[in-house]
Structures are given as structure tokens and as C-alpha cells.
Design an enzyme around this catalytic site. Sequence first.
Site, PDB file in Angstrom:
ATOM      1  CB  SER A 151     -54.852 -88.578  44.163  1.00  0.00           C
ATOM      2  OG  SER A 151     -56.064 -87.884  43.874  1.00  0.00           O
ATOM      3  CB  SER A 152     -49.892 -86.857  41.086  1.00  0.00           C
ATOM      4  OG  SER A 152     -50.657 -86.756  39.630  1.00  0.00           O
ATOM      5  CB  SER A 153     -53.870 -83.367  40.193  1.00  0.00           C
ATOM      6  OG  SER A 153     -54.883 -84.562  40.243  1.00  0.00           O
TER       7      SER A 153
ATOM      8  CB  ALA B  62     -50.146 -94.106  38.998  1.00  0.00           C
TER       9      ALA B  62
ATOM     10  CG  ASP C  95     -59.065 -87.895  44.076  1.00  0.00           C
ATOM     11  OD1 ASP C  95     -59.588 -88.958  44.439  1.00  0.00           O
ATOM     12  OD2 ASP C  95     -58.727 -87.872  42.954  1.00  0.00           O
TER      13      ASP C  95
ATOM     14  CD  GLU D 252     -57.825 -81.590  39.316  1.00  0.00           C
ATOM     15  OE1 GLU D 252     -56.684 -81.164  39.930  1.00  0.00           O
ATOM     16  OE2 GLU D 252     -57.766 -82.621  38.289  1.00  0.00           O
TER      17      GLU D 252
ATOM     18  CD  GLU E   3     -61.958 -95.883  42.969  1.00  0.00           C
ATOM     19  OE1 GLU E   3     -62.024 -94.813  43.084  1.00  0.00           O
ATOM     20  OE2 GLU E   3     -61.073 -96.818  43.389  1.00  0.00           O
ATOM     21  CG  HIS E   4     -66.313 -94.421  39.197  1.00  0.00           C
ATOM     22  ND1 HIS E   4     -65.982 -93.316  38.313  1.00  0.00           N
ATOM     23  CD2 HIS E   4     -65.358 -95.119  38.928  1.00  0.00           C
ATOM     24  CE1 HIS E   4     -64.905 -93.632  37.555  1.00  0.00           C
ATOM     25  NE2 HIS E   4     -64.498 -94.631  37.875  1.00  0.00           N
TER      26      HIS E   4
HETATM   27  C1  GLA Z   1     -60.915 -90.007  40.373  1.00  0.00           C
HETATM   28  C2  GLA Z   1     -61.575 -88.776  40.703  1.00  0.00           C
HETATM   29  C3  GLA Z   1     -62.304 -89.121  42.241  1.00  0.00           C
HETATM   30  C4  GLA Z   1     -63.279 -90.221  41.973  1.00  0.00           C
HETATM   31  C5  GLA Z   1     -62.579 -91.474  41.421  1.00  0.00           C
HETATM   32  C6  GLA Z   1     -63.222 -92.741  41.231  1.00  0.00           C
HETATM   33  O1  GLA Z   1     -59.984 -90.415  41.134  1.00  0.00           O
HETATM   34  O2  GLA Z   1     -60.620 -87.759  41.074  1.00  0.00           O
HETATM   35  O3  GLA Z   1     -63.091 -87.930  42.693  1.00  0.00           O
HETATM   36  O4  GLA Z   1     -64.263 -89.930  41.295  1.00  0.00           O
HETATM   37  O5  GLA Z   1     -61.939 -90.928  40.074  1.00  0.00           O
HETATM   38  O6  GLA Z   1     -64.004 -93.281  42.283  1.00  0.00           O
END
Ligand code: GLA
Length: 353
Positions: free
Chosen positions: A104-106, A101, A150, A138, A15-16
Site C-alpha cells: 500500500s505505497s499509494s 509489493a 489501506d 484512489e 483479504e478481499h
Molecule cells: C488491495 C486493496 C484493498 C483490499 C485488498 C484485498 O490492497 O487496496 O482495499 O481490497 O487489495 O484485501
Amino acid sequence: MARADAPGRVNLIGEHTDYNDGLVLPTAIPQRTTVELVPRADDRVAASSDGFPRISYRLGAERRAGDWGDHLRGVTWALADAGLGTGGFDVRIHSDVPVGAGLSSSAALEVAVLRALRVAFSLQLDDVALALIAHRAESGFVGARVGTMDQLAASLGHDREALLIDTRTLRIERVRLPRELALVVIHSGVAHEHSTGGYNTRRDECDAAARALGVPALRDATSDAVARLAGTEPLLARRARHVVTENERVRAFVDALRAGDLVACGKLLDASHVSLRDEFQVSTPEVDALVALLAREAGVYGARIVGGGFGGSVLALARRDAASGAASRAADAYRSRTGCDPRVLLPRASSEI
Ligand code: GLA
């Protein structure tokens, strides 16, 4: 008429890391966005989506409006920018990927629309190129400076299989999820918001940390260099420490998954949460409470915040036979403890995953 769909995603670990050229491990979820698209004779786009106001605009005149339609305007803008113009079209969108939530709905919307446009206008786009157009929509149009995870997950992901993505090289390996493993996802009832606030601040901090360390991206930082940075730039060092250790956790998680060691996978999830909470500082007290409640359930291997953070959802890895019971008990306890309104998103009542 062209019909297409794309899934939401949950990131198992990493994550991140995607905007730091690092490693991620998302998987598709059963919730999907479906679009039905009919080309028009003119250059207008007219779109409707369940529960949202209709939008309409002219191709080439895309302007950000701050509503759901920006994801669609971003797609046609990014396609034209890549020299892949289309004609106008009518599109109907239906989705059961929850909004806000962290699932990643987008990206599901952007990838589903692009898939339908690829068919309707015979666009020459492979699945990775399509994901990168969605990403450009995006980041270049909607204004959320997200990484590529995503859109790649929505474009290339399948249920029951995780994608190990190296976001620097875009090398992708598919990793099977063991049958006995179930994913639990609970929305904390605290909405997360991307295009404003914390997420972009974290990106800036990561960029500043990479500059201070003299590396192209935090992907290239070493633990020793980060420890030295702590003396002069403690905040930047914390951000960098999360990214360096999270990349290590992704590799360790994939090894554990391949070895069928779900206990080890769970511990890595717990460690990821601690790092996201204390070093990267993207959790909230409510989310921490939900993670703790899930972690104490029998049959749960580990739990953490997922997605961009600052609210959103929590992921737990659980034994298949224990997942539903653990999810509903933790959600009930969380509701009475915090007064928030949680929603169990996985396992679904019909239990596909
Ligand atoms: C969001 C972003 C992703 C990623 C995550 C964190 O979901 O859309 O690209 O950076 O945060 O891991």
C-alpha cells in the site's frame, strides 16, 4: 513548511473482504512515506518524488495521466469535491514503502499528503474522514476500485498493533501484537497491478454473487446459501465462499491473538492462503511456491499471499528469534527454484518489527 508521514501496511488476515462490507486486520509497517509541503501564492501544485519524474498541475484542472502523480491529483480532486479546497503548494515526497509489493505505497502517499495539507491549510478532518478522502482519491480518480482498508490502516495504524476494522460500520478495535511474534514479508518479485485486470474483475464477481444470493453484500451471505448457489453459479459460489469463510477466519484470528495462541493464528493464515488460491483464485504459481517454502521453516506459524493478489508479497507469522533466518532461507530457495528475484521486506535488517 508542513512535514508529515504515513506508514505502509500489511494485512494480517481478511483479504478481499473490505469491498464486501467485511472484516480486515491490517497493521502498520515501519516503512513510511514522508512529505514536506510548502504553500504557494498561486493555484499550482508542483511535486517531486525520489526516482520519479516531477509533475505540475493547476488545482481544479486535475486529469488522470496514468503516472505516480495521479495519487496526488486524486487527493486534491477529492478534497475539492468534499468542499475542502486548498491553495497551491510545492511538495517533496520521500518513501521507503516499496511500490507494487502489496504494502500500500499509494495509501501511504495519499495519507501523508493529506496530513501535511491538514496542517498547512487548517483542514477540519479527523483521521477517519482523512482516510475516506484518500480512499475517494484512489477509487474515484485513480480508478482502482479498492476497499477502504489501506487508507484506514495508513491513517490510524501503529506498529505492533493490529486494527480490527468492520468496513461496514467503520468500527475499529485495536489489538496488541504479542512481543514474541514477528512478521515476515517477502516480495515475490512478480509485480501486482491494481487498476487493471483481476482485482476489478473480482469485485464484479463479488457484486454478482451478492445479487444472486439476494443480499446487500457478501458480508451478509450464509454458508448454506452459498452451498445452494454452487449448483447454478459455481464460479460465483467460490468467490462468495472465500469471503464468508475469510470473515470467520478474521474473528477466529483475533480470538487466537488475544489468547496468545500463535499456532492457531498460523493455521488460519494457511487456510486463508488455500482459500485465496483455490476459491478466490488470486494467487500465482510463484507465490504458492514461496508460501510453501516459508511454511516448512521451523519457527514459522503460517504463511499466505497478501494484498490485492496476482503477485505481490507473501506474509508469514514467525517466532521472533526465527524470523530473519527463515526469511532469508526461503527467499534463497525460492530464487533458485523459480528464477524470480525476491526481496525480504520484513523483518528489516535493522529489525524494528
Ligand atoms: C488491495 C486493496 C484493498 C483490499 C485488498 C484485498 O490492497 O487496496 O482495499 O481490497 O487489495 O484485501
